[in-house]
Scaffold this motif. Sequence first.
Motif, mmCIF file in Angstrom:
data_model
loop_
_atom_site.group_PDB
_atom_site.id
_atom_site.type_symbol
_atom_site.label_atom_id
_atom_site.label_comp_id
_atom_site.label_asym_id
_atom_site.label_seq_id
_atom_site.Cartn_x
_atom_site.Cartn_y
_atom_site.Cartn_z
ATOM 1 N N GLY A 1 0.296 20.272 -0.488
ATOM 2 C CA GLY A 1 -0.639 19.513 -1.286
ATOM 3 C C GLY A 1 -0.059 19.131 -2.631
ATOM 4 O O GLY A 1 1.126 19.354 -2.899
ATOM 5 N N VAL B 1 -4.019 7.595 0.420
ATOM 6 C CA VAL B 1 -2.994 8.461 0.997
ATOM 7 C C VAL B 1 -2.985 8.306 2.524
ATOM 8 O O VAL B 1 -1.924 8.166 3.144
ATOM 9 C CB VAL B 1 -3.233 9.933 0.608
ATOM 10 C CG1 VAL B 1 -2.348 10.859 1.437
ATOM 11 C CG2 VAL B 1 -2.965 10.127 -0.882
ATOM 12 N N VAL C 1 -4.826 15.895 -3.165
ATOM 13 C CA VAL C 1 -4.747 15.983 -1.712
ATOM 14 C C VAL C 1 -4.173 17.342 -1.316
ATOM 15 O O VAL C 1 -3.192 17.808 -1.899
ATOM 16 C CB VAL C 1 -3.858 14.846 -1.150
ATOM 17 C CG1 VAL C 1 -3.428 15.137 0.280
ATOM 18 C CG2 VAL C 1 -4.600 13.520 -1.216
ATOM 19 N N LEU D 1 -7.848 9.622 -1.592
ATOM 20 C CA LEU D 1 -7.667 10.193 -0.253
ATOM 21 C C LEU D 1 -7.476 9.078 0.773
ATOM 22 O O LEU D 1 -6.601 9.141 1.636
ATOM 23 C CB LEU D 1 -8.882 11.066 0.097
ATOM 24 C CG LEU D 1 -8.902 11.718 1.477
ATOM 25 C CD1 LEU D 1 -7.642 12.539 1.722
ATOM 26 C CD2 LEU D 1 -10.142 12.612 1.624
ATOM 27 N N HIS E 1 -9.151 16.877 0.037
ATOM 28 C CA HIS E 1 -8.896 16.504 -1.357
ATOM 29 C C HIS E 1 -9.716 17.403 -2.263
ATOM 30 O O HIS E 1 -10.932 17.415 -2.185
ATOM 31 C CB HIS E 1 -9.267 15.032 -1.575
ATOM 32 C CG HIS E 1 -8.635 14.422 -2.788
ATOM 33 N ND1 HIS E 1 -8.918 14.839 -4.065
ATOM 34 C CD2 HIS E 1 -7.705 13.436 -2.909
ATOM 35 C CE1 HIS E 1 -8.201 14.121 -4.927
ATOM 36 N NE2 HIS E 1 -7.453 13.272 -4.245
ATOM 37 N N PRO F 1 -0.081 7.487 -4.119
ATOM 38 C CA PRO F 1 -0.433 7.986 -2.781
ATOM 39 C C PRO F 1 0.754 7.936 -1.813
ATOM 40 O O PRO F 1 0.805 8.710 -0.866
ATOM 41 C CB PRO F 1 -1.565 7.055 -2.333
ATOM 42 C CG PRO F 1 -1.611 5.932 -3.309
ATOM 43 C CD PRO F 1 -0.976 6.403 -4.565
ATOM 44 N N ASP G 1 2.361 11.404 -1.596
ATOM 45 C CA ASP G 1 1.644 12.330 -0.714
ATOM 46 C C ASP G 1 1.925 11.963 0.748
ATOM 47 O O ASP G 1 2.173 12.820 1.591
ATOM 48 C CB ASP G 1 0.127 12.233 -0.937
ATOM 49 C CG ASP G 1 -0.270 12.420 -2.391
ATOM 50 O OD1 ASP G 1 -0.929 13.423 -2.686
ATOM 51 O OD2 ASP G 1 0.108 11.574 -3.221
ATOM 52 N N VAL H 1 -6.403 16.950 6.510
ATOM 53 C CA VAL H 1 -6.174 16.477 5.148
ATOM 54 C C VAL H 1 -7.481 16.493 4.366
ATOM 55 O O VAL H 1 -8.515 16.035 4.852
ATOM 56 C CB VAL H 1 -5.592 15.052 5.165
ATOM 57 C CG1 VAL H 1 -5.232 14.617 3.753
ATOM 58 C CG2 VAL H 1 -4.374 14.984 6.085
#
Length: 438
Positions: free
Chosen positions: A299, A251, A280, A248, A162, A132, A135, A160
Amino acid sequence: MYDQLKGFRDFYPGEQSARREVTDTIEAAAKRYGFREVATPALERTQMYTDKSGEGIVEELYSFTDQGGRDVALTPELTPTVARMVVAKGQELSKPIKWVSTRPFWRYEQVQQGRFREFYQTNIDVFGSAEPEADAEVLAVAADALTSLGLTGDDFEFRVSHRDVLGGLVRALAADPDAVDTADAIRAVDKRAKIDEAEYLTLLEEAGLDRTTAREFDDLIVGVDGVDDLDAVAEAGGEDVEAAVENLRAVLAAADDFGAGEYCDVSLTTARGLDYYTGVVFECFDSTGEVSRSVFGGGRYDDLIESFGGQPTPAVGVAPGHATLKLLCQRAGVWPDETLETDYYVLSVGDTRAEAARIARDLRALGHVVEADLADRGFGGQLGYADSINAETTVIVGEQDLANDEVTIKEMASGDQTTAPVAEFPPEAGRPTYDDYA
RNA sequence: UCCGGGUUGGGGUAGUGGUUAUCCUUCAGCCUUGUGGAGGCUGAGACGCGGGUUCGAUUCUCGCACCCGGACCCA
């Protein structure tokens, strides 16, 4: 006169200086994180795009057969090229690979506000980390670039989402998970804001959800307005959704630590149209809503390298397009000034070229922007030109000045002027102005 | 591919089926080989392209190109 080609633009010095400043600012932000610049060809084999997106893509490409009979296309995006580069180096590159590149791309499509046939993007990608943090770093670089341009959290937001949360949720809710087309469902979500509710529900139905389930699905994703709301989604989905929600969250937590948290909102109604995204995904929007479409997006695309014949290599990236970015900056009032600036104009009058040239060269050696007469203009004409290039200081090297072993230093904005000894001008260092001699 | 609005000197514009197409600005030169952003003078520079109607088209008409929006699409 020849007409320009539709969608292709010329940039004159004023606008180009602003574009250069913006490009440098974005790249500098990426380079502070250790992203290394790569440069890539304008042409690739057409097959690289048709393999990934189908033959229909050719209509969107500038493609042709070259003199050697190869089918080639002007690159419409960078991702396949950098994927090819990563695959070509095999194990040679240490991971994570972090690359940045600003370049024009070409797509044969309809011109609209913020969309041209030749357009510039800065691609920022990380290959080789599924963590993560990767990202989050991409989000942080993007936020850092935008704030370096003078934008603030009031100007933009990252929505954001996912894909596995969306896809997993669709499958978990469906009566027959194997009958649903998650890609179609995700595409429906991507279109949600642009179509009416009936159309949207129809698309979800076509993807394999019955009407009631479609509403249930939509209620769930719309209900998420913050990280805490993700619990309900995790509960409604199965293990896959729980894992995706966990990812998610991770991240966003990392993005928080990396300083990008304040720009990120959870928004499961964001999906991205592209099929190759895997985890993501996010889009940058103008907070005021004045730039109607998304400014740019990015992404995770974990499967692409493998599909290009490489080792399985997770990847995540973002690609700000400079046209929409300009709209965002202009609306926020932070687009750089397009007026040209010149540090010095060295005005020569009479038989003083040698001394004037020496002064100009010395000033340039100090790193300043210096112009001198190239058009054999008179005194007044040269001052007028110095005005037109926005010279801050004019150094007058005239016969009368040199007779006194002096030059005249004129501050253009005020018109004030004074003299300096020619033997000591310019000094060894610095940026001498009127104030230094007044 | 489709829909709407456009196109007159470099920029912004006025105008017209018929003499040398208006004005502002810009640019160049001069007044002014020693002072620009003021003024004066002189000069440069335009009807997007092609077809049709017409005695005659920048003007009317059709097609195309390009520009500005929008739909579709958006890797």
